[in-house]
Motif scaffolding. Structure first.
Motif, mmCIF file in Angstrom:
data_model
loop_
_atom_site.group_PDB
_atom_site.id
_atom_site.type_symbol
_atom_site.label_atom_id
_atom_site.label_comp_id
_atom_site.label_asym_id
_atom_site.label_seq_id
_atom_site.Cartn_x
_atom_site.Cartn_y
_atom_site.Cartn_z
ATOM 1 N N UNK A 1 -7.553 2.512 -2.683
ATOM 2 C CA UNK A 1 -7.370 3.883 -3.135
ATOM 3 C C UNK A 1 -8.484 4.236 -4.123
ATOM 4 N N UNK A 2 -9.001 5.453 -4.033
ATOM 5 C CA UNK A 2 -9.984 5.956 -4.986
ATOM 6 C C UNK A 2 -9.335 7.098 -5.747
ATOM 7 N N UNK A 3 -9.285 6.954 -7.074
ATOM 8 C CA UNK A 3 -8.685 7.960 -7.942
ATOM 9 C C UNK A 3 -9.768 8.666 -8.729
ATOM 10 N N UNK B 1 -0.966 11.459 -9.730
ATOM 11 C CA UNK B 1 -2.368 11.054 -9.778
ATOM 12 C C UNK B 1 -2.949 11.247 -8.384
ATOM 13 N N UNK B 2 -3.875 12.193 -8.228
ATOM 14 C CA UNK B 2 -4.483 12.384 -6.912
ATOM 15 C C UNK B 2 -5.260 11.142 -6.488
ATOM 16 N N UNK B 3 -5.066 10.728 -5.250
ATOM 17 C CA UNK B 3 -5.734 9.521 -4.757
ATOM 18 C C UNK B 3 -6.145 9.717 -3.311
ATOM 19 N N UNK B 4 -7.323 9.208 -2.990
ATOM 20 C CA UNK B 4 -7.778 9.153 -1.601
ATOM 21 C C UNK B 4 -7.553 7.725 -1.122
ATOM 22 N N UNK B 5 -6.783 7.595 -0.081
ATOM 23 C CA UNK B 5 -6.543 6.270 0.487
ATOM 24 C C UNK B 5 -7.655 6.010 1.489
ATOM 25 N N UNK B 6 -8.591 5.163 1.096
ATOM 26 C CA UNK B 6 -9.775 4.935 1.924
ATOM 27 C C UNK B 6 -9.529 3.897 3.008
ATOM 28 N N UNK B 7 -8.589 3.011 2.758
ATOM 29 C CA UNK B 7 -8.174 1.989 3.715
ATOM 30 C C UNK B 7 -6.695 1.758 3.476
ATOM 31 N N UNK C 1 1.627 6.409 -7.125
ATOM 32 C CA UNK C 1 0.586 7.358 -7.545
ATOM 33 C C UNK C 1 1.073 8.797 -7.386
ATOM 34 N N UNK C 2 1.783 9.082 -6.301
ATOM 35 C CA UNK C 2 2.335 10.424 -6.101
ATOM 36 C C UNK C 2 3.358 10.744 -7.185
ATOM 37 N N UNK C 3 4.203 9.783 -7.517
ATOM 38 C CA UNK C 3 5.201 9.984 -8.578
ATOM 39 C C UNK C 3 4.530 10.265 -9.919
ATOM 40 N N UNK D 1 0.799 -1.226 0.000
ATOM 41 C CA UNK D 1 0.000 0.000 0.000
ATOM 42 C C UNK D 1 0.827 1.269 0.000
ATOM 43 N N UNK D 2 1.901 1.306 0.779
ATOM 44 C CA UNK D 2 2.752 2.496 0.816
ATOM 45 C C UNK D 2 3.482 2.692 -0.507
ATOM 46 N N UNK D 3 3.929 1.599 -1.116
ATOM 47 C CA UNK D 3 4.598 1.694 -2.419
ATOM 48 C C UNK D 3 3.612 2.140 -3.502
ATOM 49 N N UNK D 4 2.379 1.668 -3.418
ATOM 50 C CA UNK D 4 1.351 2.093 -4.376
ATOM 51 C C UNK D 4 1.065 3.581 -4.202
#
Length: 163
Positions: free
Chosen positions: A25-27, A15-21, A10-12, A3-6
């Motif tokens: 992730x919701x993009x 791509x804005x993402x909300x980590x819901x758990x 996404x940050x690299x 999860x942290x690598x994902x």
């Protein structure tokens, strides 16, 4: 990829993402024909599930819509069209966690966004032509704009009003 690598990938990719758990992730990806495409990324034990709702079940010509989607599947990489129990249309893919890279994630998200965006109007034309015609007629009868329906002008039998 965990999860942290994902999240880092996404940050690299910016791509804005909300980590819901921890592993979900919701993009929200911007589009052209569709204003936005929502994408779920869910890490399982062995794979990454990629899923995006594309369109609700067609009002009409379901066979034509689903035939179009099956033909499109032959040209897609890493994701494919599917339907749920009520006929709603989704793009779905599964990627191995152990082999997932930032570059592959970028490719998959690009394919998903391109397919969802490019196929949106053809899906609407095949499965919602009647609703589009009714909406066009209702708006023009009230003198309202049909600007956001312009891509479907060819479905309307009367000459459209400016709007």
């Amino acid at each position: 990829m965990n999860g942290d690598e994902l999240a880092a990938a996404l940050a690299e990719l910016e791509v804005p993402a909300d980590r819901t758990e921890q592993d979900a992730f919701l993009l929200t990806l911007p589009g052209e024909r569709r204003q936005r495409t929502l994408v779920w990324l869910i890490l399982g034990r062995r794979d990454l599930l990629v899923e995006s709702f594309v369109c609700r079940a067609p009002d009409e010509n379901a066979e034509g819509v689903y035939r179009y989607l099956l033909q499109r599947n032959a040209k897609l990489r890493s994701v494919a069209y599917s339907i749920d129990a009520v006929g709603d249309i989704h793009l779905v893919g599964r990627l191995g966690r152990d082999t997932l890279t930032t570059a592959e994630l970028d490719t998959v998200l690009g394919v998903l966004l391109q397919a969802s965006d490019a196929d949106f109007n053809p899906i609407l034309e095949r499965g919602f032509a009647g609703a589009i015609r009714r909406e066009w007629a209702w708006r023009t009868s009230r003198g309202e704009s049909v600007r956001n329906l312009a891509a479907f002008r060819h479905l309307v039998s009367v000459e459209p009003a400016d709007g």
